[in-house]
Write a protein that holds these residues in place. Structure first.
Motif, short mmCIF file in Angstrom:
data_model
loop_
_atom_site.label_atom_id
_atom_site.label_comp_id
_atom_site.label_asym_id
_atom_site.label_seq_id
_atom_site.Cartn_x
_atom_site.Cartn_y
_atom_site.Cartn_z
N ASN A 181 21.71 47.86 11.66
CA ASN A 181 22.40 48.17 10.40
C ASN A 181 21.45 48.17 9.20
O ASN A 181 21.85 47.83 8.08
N TRP A 182 20.24 48.58 9.40
CA TRP A 182 19.23 48.67 8.35
C TRP A 182 19.62 49.77 7.36
O TRP A 182 20.04 50.87 7.76
N ASP A 183 19.49 49.50 6.07
CA ASP A 183 19.84 50.48 5.04
C ASP A 183 19.08 51.79 5.18
O ASP A 183 19.56 52.85 4.77
N VAL A 184 17.88 51.72 5.72
CA VAL A 184 17.06 52.92 5.89
C VAL A 184 17.75 53.95 6.76
O VAL A 184 17.58 55.16 6.58
N ASN A 185 18.58 53.49 7.69
CA ASN A 185 19.29 54.41 8.59
C ASN A 185 20.16 55.38 7.80
O ASN A 185 20.29 56.56 8.16
N ARG A 186 20.76 54.89 6.73
CA ARG A 186 21.61 55.74 5.88
C ARG A 186 20.80 56.85 5.23
O ARG A 186 21.25 58.01 5.19
N ILE A 187 19.62 56.52 4.75
CA ILE A 187 18.79 57.50 4.06
C ILE A 187 18.24 58.53 5.03
O ILE A 187 18.27 59.74 4.76
N LEU A 188 17.76 58.09 6.18
CA LEU A 188 17.24 59.02 7.17
C LEU A 188 18.35 59.91 7.72
O LEU A 188 18.14 61.10 8.01
N GLY A 189 19.56 59.34 7.84
CA GLY A 189 20.70 60.14 8.31
C GLY A 189 21.09 61.21 7.31
O GLY A 189 21.38 62.36 7.68
N GLU A 190 21.11 60.86 6.03
CA GLU A 190 21.48 61.81 4.98
C GLU A 190 20.50 62.98 4.91
O GLU A 190 20.90 64.12 4.66
N THR A 191 19.24 62.69 5.08
CA THR A 191 18.20 63.70 4.87
C THR A 191 17.78 64.39 6.16
O THR A 191 17.11 65.44 6.11
N GLY A 192 18.14 63.82 7.31
CA GLY A 192 17.70 64.39 8.58
C GLY A 192 16.21 64.21 8.81
O GLY A 192 15.60 64.94 9.59
N ALA A 193 15.61 63.22 8.15
CA ALA A 193 14.16 63.04 8.19
C ALA A 193 13.67 62.29 9.41
O ALA A 193 12.48 62.32 9.72
N GLY A 194 14.55 61.59 10.09
CA GLY A 194 14.11 60.79 11.23
C GLY A 194 15.22 59.91 11.73
O GLY A 194 16.40 60.12 11.43
#
Length: 429
Positions: free
Chosen positions: A361-374
């Motif tokens: 549940n790392w916050d980074v998962n939300r950002i990578l999911g939104e951007t499709g970056a990884g």
């Protein structure tokens, strides 16, 4: 254009991620009708320095510097290495601490609350009280860590009734190293009391992560807003990618950030694929612990490993763009779920695929999911992690650039500055 006073410890020539946030806000806030004035120490102790950042300070911005009584200047007389380590928040596990480090941690945690810069609070309040009145500045921003700077804002608000925004780049009592400070019960209670007073007094609370925002909302009725860190989309030149299949990590990799499963997966791919074995370069830039290096060697990756010392911010941007795959690694702990490393946004701007290994549940998962970056993986993932790396490797062999196509501009420093300006202007006529 109305002025706002920004109280920050980290300012060029400070290096590392702590200085970037407000250096960029200062650059872009005037575009949104806010004139920033910066208050910072004259004689700080910076564990890292990057003199190239001094060139990014906008011309004409007013920077006020006052002397600070800096305890780390004294502790350097006993151990320069331990002083740099502790002041960076890099603290070894209990069983690996020397007697000197244990003593320094106890002093730091119990005699200097909330941190070693607390001695700057009283003289700063005295100086700024007069300065704010003389210059008719009614809005101040404090940014921490060090969280003692929020105590400056607290006192100025009491004395002058100024509007005060408290910006938290990291949590306070929930920050990863807090429990390693050998706090007595009294000291631990004092930290929580001060944190609560700040959270209940500031007019606006700003955090860089979603988890920290939720934590603070449980403690205060004051408005809490998430304004993440970001990337600067100016001054970035096109860079050719490495010929090798370069997997790159920029920043410290200490004992807690040691994803053995990742090293094992890379070792297996090397054994299973002769081309991968020849193409792979594992590039680690910054401080890397012996435990991490040993884990990499055990996985059979020693010949593929390239270690680089700390580089300037501009050099780091080039390394990110040259890489074929970027690594983002966080400690596998509940308290690190809300840590969003500043480099993730620069990784986005570099346009390279990102593999992240971190807590559930790392916050980074939300950002990578939104951007499709990884994608984020756990410390026990194996086959799905291997398949993700193989996919990027196949693209590399087919000549694909791996550039992100999804919109990332919500995280540009200029757009984030507009969001910050809107908070600053609340209540302005």
């Amino acid at each position: 254009m109305r002025k706002v006073l920004i109280i920050t410890y980290y300012w060029p020539p400070a290096g590392g991620p702590g200085v970037q946030r407000w250096l960029k806000f200062v650059k872009y806030l005037p575009d949104f009708g806010v004139e920033p004035v910066v208050y910072t120490p004259l004689n700080p102790h910076y564990p890292l320095q990057d003199t190239s950042l001094e060139q990014e300070v906008p011309n004409g911005v007013e920077v006020i510097k006052q002397k600070i009584l800096e305890p780390y200047s004294v502790s350097k007389l006993f151990s320069r290495k331990q002083t740099t380590t502790i002041s960076s928040g890099i603290i070894a596990e209990e069983d690996k601490q020397s007697l000197l480090q244990k003593m320094m941690l106890f002093i730091r945690g119990n005699l200097f609350i909330p941190d070693a810069r607390v001695l700057w609070v009283k003289p700063s309040v005295s100086f700024l009280k007069d300065y704010l009145q003389k210059n008719n500045i009614e809005t101040i921003i404090t940014t921490g860590p060090p969280h003692s700077l929020h105590l400056i804002g607290l006192e100025l608000q009491k004395k002058l009734k100024v509007k005060w925004i408290a910006d938290f780049r990291d949590p306070w009592t929930n920050i990863g190293y807090h429990k390693k400070l050998k706090l007595t019960g009294r000291a631990a209670r004092k930290h929580k009391e001060l944190e609560l007073e700040v959270l209940k007094s500031a007019d606006q609370i700003v955090t860089t992560s979603f988890t920290t925002a939720e934590e603070f909302r449980q403690k205060t009725s004051r408005p809490v807003t998430v304004i993440t860190n970001g990337f600067d989309d100016t001054g970035r030149n096109a860079v050719d990618q490495d010929k090798s299949f370069t997997i790159s990590h920029i920043g410290s990799l200490l004992s807690g950030r040691n994803p053995l499963n990742l090293w094992q997966v890379l070792g297996e791919l090397k054994e299973e694929n002769e081309n991968f074995k020849e193409d792979l370069k594992l590039q680690l830039t910054g401080v890397v612990s012996e435990e991490v290096i040993q884990g990499i060697k055990t996985a059979g990756l020693e010949k593929n490993l390239e270690l680089k010392d700390y580089v300037t911010h501009n050099q780091a941007l080039v390394l990110q763009q040259r890489a074929r795959l970027l690594l983002l690694i966080e400690i596998n702990s509940e308290v690190t779920r809300g840590i969003i490393p500043g480099k993730v946004f620069e990784y986005l701007a570099a346009g390279r695929p990102i593999i992240a290994v971190g807590p559930e549940n790392w916050d980074v998962n939300r950002i990578l999911g939104e951007t499709g970056a990884g994608k984020v993986f756990g410390y026990t993932d194996g086959e799905i992690l291997k398949e993700a790396i193989l996919k990027v490797y196949r693209d590399y062999k087919q000549g694909e650039e791996g550039v992100i196509t999804r919109d990332i501009m919500a995280y540009s420093r200029r757009n984030l500055s507009g969001k910050m300006a809107s908070l600053i202007k609340v209540g302005w006529e």
